[in-house]
Motif scaffolding. Structure first.
Motif, PDB file in Angstrom:
ATOM      1  N   ASP A   1      -4.578   6.902  -2.926  1.00 29.96           N
ATOM      2  CA  ASP A   1      -4.325   5.627  -2.270  1.00 29.96           C
ATOM      3  C   ASP A   1      -4.081   4.557  -3.316  1.00 29.96           C
ATOM      4  O   ASP A   1      -4.862   4.421  -4.256  1.00 29.96           O
ATOM      5  CB  ASP A   1      -5.513   5.211  -1.404  1.00 29.96           C
ATOM      6  CG  ASP A   1      -5.719   6.147  -0.227  1.00 29.96           C
ATOM      7  OD1 ASP A   1      -4.761   6.322   0.545  1.00 29.96           O
ATOM      8  OD2 ASP A   1      -6.821   6.710  -0.093  1.00 29.96           O
TER       9      ASP A   1
ATOM     10  N   LYS B   1      -8.545   6.114  -5.766  1.00 32.51           N
ATOM     11  CA  LYS B   1      -8.061   4.835  -5.246  1.00 32.51           C
ATOM     12  C   LYS B   1      -7.626   4.023  -6.451  1.00 32.51           C
ATOM     13  O   LYS B   1      -8.371   3.897  -7.417  1.00 32.51           O
ATOM     14  CB  LYS B   1      -9.165   4.087  -4.514  1.00 32.51           C
ATOM     15  CG  LYS B   1      -9.530   4.679  -3.186  1.00 32.51           C
ATOM     16  CD  LYS B   1     -10.470   3.740  -2.460  1.00 32.51           C
ATOM     17  CE  LYS B   1     -11.751   4.454  -2.149  1.00 32.51           C
ATOM     18  NZ  LYS B   1     -12.735   3.620  -1.497  1.00 32.51           N
TER      19      LYS B   1
ATOM     20  N   GLN C   1       0.543   5.826  -0.284  1.00 29.42           N
ATOM     21  CA  GLN C   1      -0.332   6.995  -0.223  1.00 29.42           C
ATOM     22  C   GLN C   1       0.473   8.238  -0.606  1.00 29.42           C
ATOM     23  O   GLN C   1       1.624   8.394  -0.195  1.00 29.42           O
ATOM     24  CB  GLN C   1      -0.904   7.145   1.180  1.00 29.42           C
ATOM     25  CG  GLN C   1      -2.032   8.157   1.264  1.00 29.42           C
ATOM     26  CD  GLN C   1      -2.661   8.137   2.637  1.00 29.42           C
ATOM     27  OE1 GLN C   1      -2.087   8.685   3.575  1.00 29.42           O
ATOM     28  NE2 GLN C   1      -3.817   7.516   2.748  1.00 29.42           N
TER      29      GLN C   1
ATOM     30  N   GLN D   1      -5.979  12.852  -1.042  1.00 27.44           N
ATOM     31  CA  GLN D   1      -5.054  11.720  -1.001  1.00 27.44           C
ATOM     32  C   GLN D   1      -5.258  10.755  -2.160  1.00 27.44           C
ATOM     33  O   GLN D   1      -6.362  10.548  -2.632  1.00 27.44           O
ATOM     34  CB  GLN D   1      -5.115  10.981   0.328  1.00 27.44           C
ATOM     35  CG  GLN D   1      -6.391  10.230   0.600  1.00 27.44           C
ATOM     36  CD  GLN D   1      -6.434   9.681   2.015  1.00 27.44           C
ATOM     37  OE1 GLN D   1      -6.189  10.419   2.972  1.00 27.44           O
ATOM     38  NE2 GLN D   1      -6.736   8.411   2.157  1.00 27.44           N
TER      39      GLN D   1
ATOM     40  N   THR E   1       0.845  -1.190   0.000  1.00 26.88           N
ATOM     41  CA  THR E   1       0.000   0.000   0.000  1.00 26.88           C
ATOM     42  C   THR E   1       0.883   1.243   0.000  1.00 26.88           C
ATOM     43  O   THR E   1       1.958   1.259   0.616  1.00 26.88           O
ATOM     44  CB  THR E   1      -0.956   0.037   1.211  1.00 26.88           C
ATOM     45  OG1 THR E   1      -0.200  -0.030   2.415  1.00 26.88           O
ATOM     46  CG2 THR E   1      -1.946  -1.114   1.166  1.00 26.88           C
TER      47      THR E   1
END
Length: 99
Positions: free
Chosen positions: A41, A72, A7, A39, A5
């Motif tokens: 992601d 996302k 960000q 943001q 992951t």
């Protein structure tokens, strides 16, 4: 298999959703959908264990100094090269830019 992951800062949420690429082709697929304001992601599911640093550097080069929408991104990777990853991300951003 490994799940990573990441960000990054982003602008306003992107519009629309898109899917580019095809993991069953031995390549990768990228799903982009609207995200949280401010943001970006990213989740990467990859068949290449221990590749976190490579992915991190690729994303830093791609997003550094660039305004990107808050989205996302889900990436399903089957060992694609950095050039292919960049191509698929650019295709995805182009697609959501046309909505």
């Amino acid at each position: 298999m490994e799940t990573l992951t990441f960000q990054f800062p982003a602008a306003e949420p992107g519009r629309g959703r898109t899917l580019v690429g095809c993991v069953s082709s031995g390549d990768l697929e990228v799903l982009i959908e609207p995200g949280t304001p401010g943001q970006l992601d990213i989740q990467v599911v990859t068949s290449v264990n221990g590749s976190s640093a490579r992915w991190s550097q690729l994303f830093k080069r791609l997003f550094d100094g660039r305004s990107v929408p808050a989205v996302k991104i889900d990436i399903h990777d089957f060992g694609a090269t950095p050039g292919v990853v960049r191509l698929r991300l650019e295709q995805g951003f182009e697609e959501i830019g046309h909505d």
